[in-house]
Design an enzyme around this catalytic site. Structure first.
Site, PDB file in Angstrom:
ATOM      1  N   HIS A  35     -16.287  26.205  86.760  1.00  0.00           N
ATOM      2  CA  HIS A  35     -15.824  24.882  87.082  1.00  0.00           C
ATOM      3  C   HIS A  35     -15.852  24.641  88.722  1.00  0.00           C
ATOM      4  O   HIS A  35     -15.178  25.428  89.319  1.00  0.00           O
ATOM      5  CB  HIS A  35     -14.390  24.649  86.430  1.00  0.00           C
ATOM      6  CG  HIS A  35     -13.916  23.133  86.662  1.00  0.00           C
ATOM      7  ND1 HIS A  35     -14.102  22.211  85.759  1.00  0.00           N
ATOM      8  CD2 HIS A  35     -12.903  22.685  87.561  1.00  0.00           C
ATOM      9  CE1 HIS A  35     -13.616  21.120  86.213  1.00  0.00           C
ATOM     10  NE2 HIS A  35     -12.743  21.332  87.042  1.00  0.00           N
ATOM     11  N   MET A  48     -14.230  17.582  95.773  1.00  0.00           N
ATOM     12  CA  MET A  48     -13.127  16.292  96.324  1.00  0.00           C
ATOM     13  C   MET A  48     -13.685  15.890  97.427  1.00  0.00           C
ATOM     14  O   MET A  48     -14.246  16.504  98.528  1.00  0.00           O
ATOM     15  CB  MET A  48     -11.876  17.072  96.582  1.00  0.00           C
ATOM     16  CG  MET A  48     -11.349  17.810  95.397  1.00  0.00           C
ATOM     17  SD  MET A  48      -9.674  18.275  95.267  1.00  0.00           S
ATOM     18  CE  MET A  48      -9.406  19.236  94.006  1.00  0.00           C
ATOM     19  N   MET A  94     -14.339  14.449  92.000  1.00  0.00           N
ATOM     20  CA  MET A  94     -13.366  13.901  92.027  1.00  0.00           C
ATOM     21  C   MET A  94     -13.340  12.797  93.514  1.00  0.00           C
ATOM     22  O   MET A  94     -13.030  13.438  94.681  1.00  0.00           O
ATOM     23  CB  MET A  94     -11.950  14.757  92.431  1.00  0.00           C
ATOM     24  CG  MET A  94     -11.698  15.401  90.993  1.00  0.00           C
ATOM     25  SD  MET A  94     -10.465  16.662  91.048  1.00  0.00           S
ATOM     26  CE  MET A  94     -11.663  18.099  91.423  1.00  0.00           C
ATOM     27  N   GLY A 129      -6.597  16.986  92.857  1.00  0.00           N
ATOM     28  CA  GLY A 129      -6.433  17.234  94.632  1.00  0.00           C
ATOM     29  C   GLY A 129      -6.196  18.620  94.643  1.00  0.00           C
ATOM     30  O   GLY A 129      -6.535  18.919  95.664  1.00  0.00           O
ATOM     31  N   PHE A 130      -5.257  19.440  93.974  1.00  0.00           N
ATOM     32  CA  PHE A 130      -5.088  20.784  94.241  1.00  0.00           C
ATOM     33  C   PHE A 130      -4.791  21.648  93.061  1.00  0.00           C
ATOM     34  O   PHE A 130      -4.391  21.376  92.085  1.00  0.00           O
ATOM     35  CB  PHE A 130      -3.734  20.732  95.266  1.00  0.00           C
ATOM     36  CG  PHE A 130      -4.013  20.120  96.369  1.00  0.00           C
ATOM     37  CD1 PHE A 130      -4.325  20.628  97.592  1.00  0.00           C
ATOM     38  CD2 PHE A 130      -3.449  18.375  96.247  1.00  0.00           C
ATOM     39  CE1 PHE A 130      -4.488  19.675  98.683  1.00  0.00           C
ATOM     40  CE2 PHE A 130      -3.617  17.967  97.412  1.00  0.00           C
ATOM     41  CZ  PHE A 130      -4.102  18.314  98.729  1.00  0.00           C
ATOM     42  N   GLY A 145      -2.860  23.498  85.719  1.00  0.00           N
ATOM     43  CA  GLY A 145      -1.808  23.910  85.373  1.00  0.00           C
ATOM     44  C   GLY A 145      -2.099  24.850  84.175  1.00  0.00           C
ATOM     45  O   GLY A 145      -0.876  25.199  83.440  1.00  0.00           O
ATOM     46  N   SER A 172      -5.979  29.052  89.463  1.00  0.00           N
ATOM     47  CA  SER A 172      -4.995  29.937  90.025  1.00  0.00           C
ATOM     48  C   SER A 172      -4.496  30.983  88.834  1.00  0.00           C
ATOM     49  O   SER A 172      -4.396  32.052  89.299  1.00  0.00           O
ATOM     50  CB  SER A 172      -3.719  29.234  90.467  1.00  0.00           C
ATOM     51  OG  SER A 172      -3.249  28.119  89.669  1.00  0.00           O
TER      52      SER A 172
HETATM   53  C1  DX5 Z   1      -7.371  19.957  90.320  1.00  0.00           C
HETATM   54  C2  DX5 Z   1      -8.717  20.455  89.878  1.00  0.00           C
HETATM   55  C3  DX5 Z   1      -8.372  21.606  88.896  1.00  0.00           C
HETATM   56  C4  DX5 Z   1      -7.832  22.678  89.644  1.00  0.00           C
HETATM   57  C5  DX5 Z   1      -7.207  23.581  88.567  1.00  0.00           C
HETATM   58  O1  DX5 Z   1      -7.755  18.623  91.108  1.00  0.00           O
HETATM   59  O2  DX5 Z   1      -9.434  19.577  89.184  1.00  0.00           O
HETATM   60  O3  DX5 Z   1      -9.648  21.974  88.451  1.00  0.00           O
HETATM   61  O4  DX5 Z   1      -8.755  23.475  90.457  1.00  0.00           O
HETATM   62  O5  DX5 Z   1      -6.091  24.471  89.311  1.00  0.00           O
HETATM   63  P1  DX5 Z   1      -5.139  25.446  88.274  1.00  0.00           P
HETATM   64  O6  DX5 Z   1      -5.598  26.001  87.355  1.00  0.00           O
HETATM   65  O7  DX5 Z   1      -4.602  26.110  89.464  1.00  0.00           O
HETATM   66  O8  DX5 Z   1      -4.255  24.178  88.304  1.00  0.00           O
HETATM   67 ZN    ZN Z   2     -11.279  20.226  88.010  1.00  0.00          ZN
END
Ligand code: DX5
Ligand code: ZN
Length: 215
Positions: A32, A36, A67, A141-142, A176, A197
């Site tokens: 994946h 961004m 995104m 975003g993160f 998450g 993560s």
């Molecule tokens: C968030 C991303 C996710 C992110 C997931 O904007 O689209 O793909 O990398 O990260 P975790 O698994 O740490 O929530």
């Molecule tokens: Zn993603």
């Protein structure tokens, strides 16, 4: 069978090839890639040049999550770079149908994504046209954010809509995801689990991926 799609956003970019090889050896089927632009989301990450380089080194499915504003400007570049799936956000374009048709014509699979606060109703007319529906379980975003439980009923609703359509449409969840909630999202219809993560911050990628698969 559930597909695990590690998001390289939490990988060690100084060793990106080793990281990709490690998740491949650990049983990942897709990669994946979180794109961004600093406009649609506050963060800036990866562009087509990185995808092009990754493509040279892996046969995993490259699942590009855009995104970004004006995704139409970048579709050609991501497809040329070797994307297998391009997912656009329903919030980033006024009416995504034309763009979806265009991506398909270029021979790429296409997904539609919705943010946690966007109702499924917004994309009901689009779902039959795509290969993948992405339900965001964090605000994009993160990586490293907490899973938003409120999206679970929407995931289930999407799963029921997809079941009635006579073609394969992946139902992806992103944000998450960990060993505590993987079982819940699978039970509610998700068949592609994205995790950044939980996988890359775990010392044992194999263990992390297996926990997601077996939850
Ligand atoms: C968030 C991303 C996710 C992110 C997931 O904007 O689209 O793909 O990398 O990260 P975790 O698994 O740490 O929530
Ligand atoms: Zn993603």
């Amino acid at each position: 069978m559930v597909i695990i799609a590690p998001s390289i956003l939490s990988a060690d970019f100084t060793r990106l090839y080793d990281e990709i090889k490690a998740v491949t050896d650990a049983g990942a089927e897709w990669l994946h890639i979180d794109v961004m632009d600093g406009h649609f989301v506050p963060n800036i990450t990866i562009g087509p040049v990185v995808v092009e380089n990754i493509r040279k080194k892996t046969s995993l499915v490259l699942d590009c999550h855009l995104m970004i504003e004006h995704p139409e400007k970048y579709i050609d570049a991501f497809i040329k770079a070797g994307a297998d799936i391009i997912t656009i956000h329903s919030e980033a374009v006024l009416e995504p149908l034309d763009l979806i048709t265009q991506i398909k014509k270029l021979g790429c699979k296409v997904g539609i994504s919705i943010n946690p606060e966007t109702p499924l109703e917004k994309i009901l007319h689009i779902i039959p046209k795509v290969d993948l529906v992405l339900i965001m379980s964090v605000h994009p975003g993160f990586s490293g954010q907490k899973f938003i439980d409120d999206v679970v009923p929407k995931l289930k609703q999407a799963s029921e809509v997809i079941k009635k359509i006579k073609k394969q449409i992946y139902l992806q969840i992103d944000g998450g995801i960990n060993n505590q909630n993987a079982g819940l999202v699978k039970k509610n219809g998700a068949n592609v689990l994205v995790a950044a993560s939980f996988i890359f911050k775990n010392k044992e990628y194999h263990t992390a991926i297996n926990q997601l698969k077996e939850a």
